[in-house]
Write a protein that holds these residues in place. Structure first.
Motif, PDB file in Angstrom:
ATOM      1  N   SER A  33       0.794  -1.227   0.000  1.00 22.98           N
ATOM      2  CA  SER A  33       0.000   0.000   0.000  1.00 22.98           C
ATOM      3  C   SER A  33       0.827   1.278   0.000  1.00 22.98           C
ATOM      4  CB  SER A  33      -0.941  -0.006   1.211  1.00 22.98           C
ATOM      5  OG  SER A  33      -1.884   1.016   1.122  1.00 22.98           O
ATOM      6  N   ASN A  36       0.899   3.541  -2.965  1.00 25.65           N
ATOM      7  CA  ASN A  36      -0.268   4.359  -3.262  1.00 25.65           C
ATOM      8  C   ASN A  36       0.059   5.855  -3.177  1.00 25.65           C
ATOM      9  OD1 ASN A  36      -2.898   5.269  -3.619  1.00 25.65           O
ATOM     10  ND2 ASN A  36      -3.508   4.854  -1.519  1.00 25.65           N
ATOM     11  N   GLN A 157      -0.530   4.274   5.080  1.00 22.46           N
ATOM     12  CA  GLN A 157      -1.300   5.437   4.641  1.00 22.46           C
ATOM     13  C   GLN A 157      -1.147   6.611   5.619  1.00 22.46           C
ATOM     14  OE1 GLN A 157      -2.630   5.357   1.467  1.00 22.46           O
ATOM     15  NE2 GLN A 157      -1.457   3.478   1.685  1.00 22.46           N
ATOM     16  N   TYR A 161       0.502  10.052   4.602  1.00 27.48           N
ATOM     17  CA  TYR A 161      -0.213  11.311   4.826  1.00 27.48           C
ATOM     18  C   TYR A 161       0.641  12.271   5.644  1.00 27.48           C
ATOM     19  CZ  TYR A 161      -3.858  14.582   6.329  1.00 27.48           C
ATOM     20  OH  TYR A 161      -4.585  15.712   6.587  1.00 27.48           O
ATOM     21  N   SER A 288      -5.369   6.960  -4.174  1.00 28.07           N
ATOM     22  CA  SER A 288      -4.975   8.372  -4.213  1.00 28.07           C
ATOM     23  C   SER A 288      -5.135   8.949  -5.618  1.00 28.07           C
ATOM     24  CB  SER A 288      -3.522   8.523  -3.744  1.00 28.07           C
ATOM     25  OG  SER A 288      -3.127   9.872  -3.796  1.00 28.07           O
ATOM     26  N   SER A 305      -7.679   7.800   1.649  1.00 26.63           N
ATOM     27  CA  SER A 305      -6.984   6.512   1.714  1.00 26.63           C
ATOM     28  C   SER A 305      -6.801   6.066   3.162  1.00 26.63           C
ATOM     29  CB  SER A 305      -5.619   6.613   1.022  1.00 26.63           C
ATOM     30  OG  SER A 305      -5.769   6.884  -0.357  1.00 26.63           O
TER      31      SER A 305
END
Length: 466
Positions: A33, A36, A157, A161, A288, A305
């Motif tokens: 992930s 992403n 994620q 972020y 995303s 996400s």
């Protein structure tokens, strides 16, 4: 009272070593992930299009298929824990390489190497957990693998972020001498080191120990995981009897009359393929850029996400609480139905998009419906196919072929994952609603497959699988 306290202590020990082994699943989720958040940055940094981007994202999955293919044989030769340590070392090295690529093909090589490590972990974790878990708790403990995967997804994620916010909301902005997306990929080294440390302290599988003649060590592990009230001599004799009737599993052992393979192997392969063909990893690899493609800005798409990852965790906890109570098959059927409906709803909502290029947008209420439907899909996947497939793959095969069959099924899963991942960028450019309608079709087909072919394994001992 003393016996109850002792049983609780044993269960606590099993939970600890299961969680430690499942860190491989955390790596699986994290690495799968983390890309992403980096997709947009990679495209801009190397000035490449959707085809090259899809290749770089998906090549890790081909590496995973390779790693899964030979992991079972390594586990039978080296042992489960030493094989885990090897996977952790490979992943740590590849994380540094992904962080510092000098060309798009260089990044692809490091991604493929990381994939090999993840493929190994995807086989080793479920096999080890199934072999140390008492039958009464095996479903819940087997679910730790998927829980670790979704936690890895969520943490990646959150890290993405956070790094994105530190870089001013743009993953191509510089941060401490590197672009933000490079730090996203480099952060993978932290869980890799944790996996190495934990794989170095957990005990070896008792079944492997017995297979190599270390009976006293095996008894010690069995007493720790199954309790002192278990007749250890009888358990060792039972396991040894099964092992004596076996030989080291090879691909030849999987042969049968059903199109060249045993029916149970085909069922494992089909479960793996359906788990991926519903398109779940499109959400975790591309969400995303997906939400940006329908008019949501980069910062907000990263936040969405994170929300999807949290929903994934909630669904996984629901599955863990139910898998040993209601069984494997009912959860799969509920999940298939829920996924089919939510994916079809998302396809309808995406069909309302207007504009093109950077000016595309979803009108209300379709934009809200698309967001809700996508997250409902994640919820139904998490409470069913996300957990149950890994539980089944760890326990459904007979002892004599478990390692080899699990390797083949896991390899099929990675190839299916690759096919979906590499095709999505081009398919979404061509027709996003029809792409999601295709995923809905596979979800509906999975319902029919489970109803017809999958047998319940709840409460059965591994030695009874046949």
């Amino acid at each position: 009272m003393a016996m109850q306290a002792n049983n609780q202590e044993n269960l606590g020990h099993v939970v600890f070593i299961t969680a430690a082994a499942a860190i491989g699943g955390f790596l699986f989720g994290y690495d799968s992930s983390v890309i992403n958040g980096a997709v947009t940055g990679i495209q801009k940094y190397f000035d490449v299009g959707t085809v090259e981007t899809g290749f770089v994202v998906a090549i890790a999955l081909l590496g995973s298929a390779v790693g899964a293919w030979f992991a079972g044989r390594l586990a039978d030769r080296w042992g489960r824990t030493k094989s885990m340590q090897a996977a952790a070392l490979i992943f740590a090295v590849s994380s540094i390489g992904q962080m510092l690529p000098f060309a798009i093909w260089d990044l692809a090589i490091w991604r493929a190497l990381a994939g090999i490590a993840i493929g190994m972990a995807s086989v080793l974790g479920p096999a080890y957990i199934a072999e140390v878990a008492p039958p009464a708790y095996r479903g819940r403990l087997g679910s730790f693998q998927q829980l670790a995967i979704v936690l890895g997804i969520a943490v990646s994620q959150l890290v993405n972020y956070g790094i994105g916010q530190l870089a001013g909301g743009d993953v191509n902005n510089e941060l401490w001498g590197l672009q933000a997306w490079q730090w996203m990929l480099g952060a993978c080294v932290v869980p890799a080191v944790a996996y190495l440390l934990f794989a170095s302290v957990i005990p070896e599988s008792p079944r492997f120990l017995i297979s190599v003649g270390k009976t006293e060590q095996a008894k010690k592990v069995l007493s720790e995981v199954e309790g002192d009230d278990v007749d250890l001599d009888a358990r060792v004799a039972e396991i040894r009897s099964v092992l004596r009737s076996e030989h080291a599993p090879t691909l030849r052992d999987l042969r049968g009359s059903a199109l060249g393979l045993l029916p149970v192997v085909w069922i494992g392969i089909a479960l793996s393929v359906f788990q991926q063909f519903v398109g779940i990893n499109v959400i975790f690899y591309y969400s995303s850029s997906l939400w940006q493609s329908v008019g949501i800005d980069q910062s907000q798409s990263l936040l969405i996400s994170v929300i999807s990852a949290v929903i994934n965790i909630l669904g996984t906890f629901i599955a863990i609480s139910l898998v040993d109570k209601v069984g494997r098959k009912p959860l799969l059927l509920v999940g298939s139905a829920g996924m089919a409906i939510s994916l079809a709803t998302a396809a309808w909502a995406f069909s309302s998009a207007s504009g093109s290029g950077a000016d595309v947008a979803l009108p209300d209420p379709q934009g809200t419906i698309a967001l809700v439907a996508a997250n409902v899909f994640v919820l139904f996947f998490a409470l069913s196919w996300g957990v149950v497939v890994w539980v089944l793959l760890g326990e459904m095969f007979p002892n004599r072929i478990r390692a080899a069959a699990l390797s083949v099924a896991a390899s099929a899963q990675w190839v299916a994952n690759w096919a979906i991942t590499v095709s999505f960028p081009r398919l979404s450019e061509w027709n996003l609603p029809l792409t999601y309608l295709g995923y809905a079709f596979f979800a509906a087909l999975s319902f029919l497959f489970v109803a017809r072919f999958v047998k319940e394994t709840k409460g059965r001992r591994l030695e009874d699988m046949g």
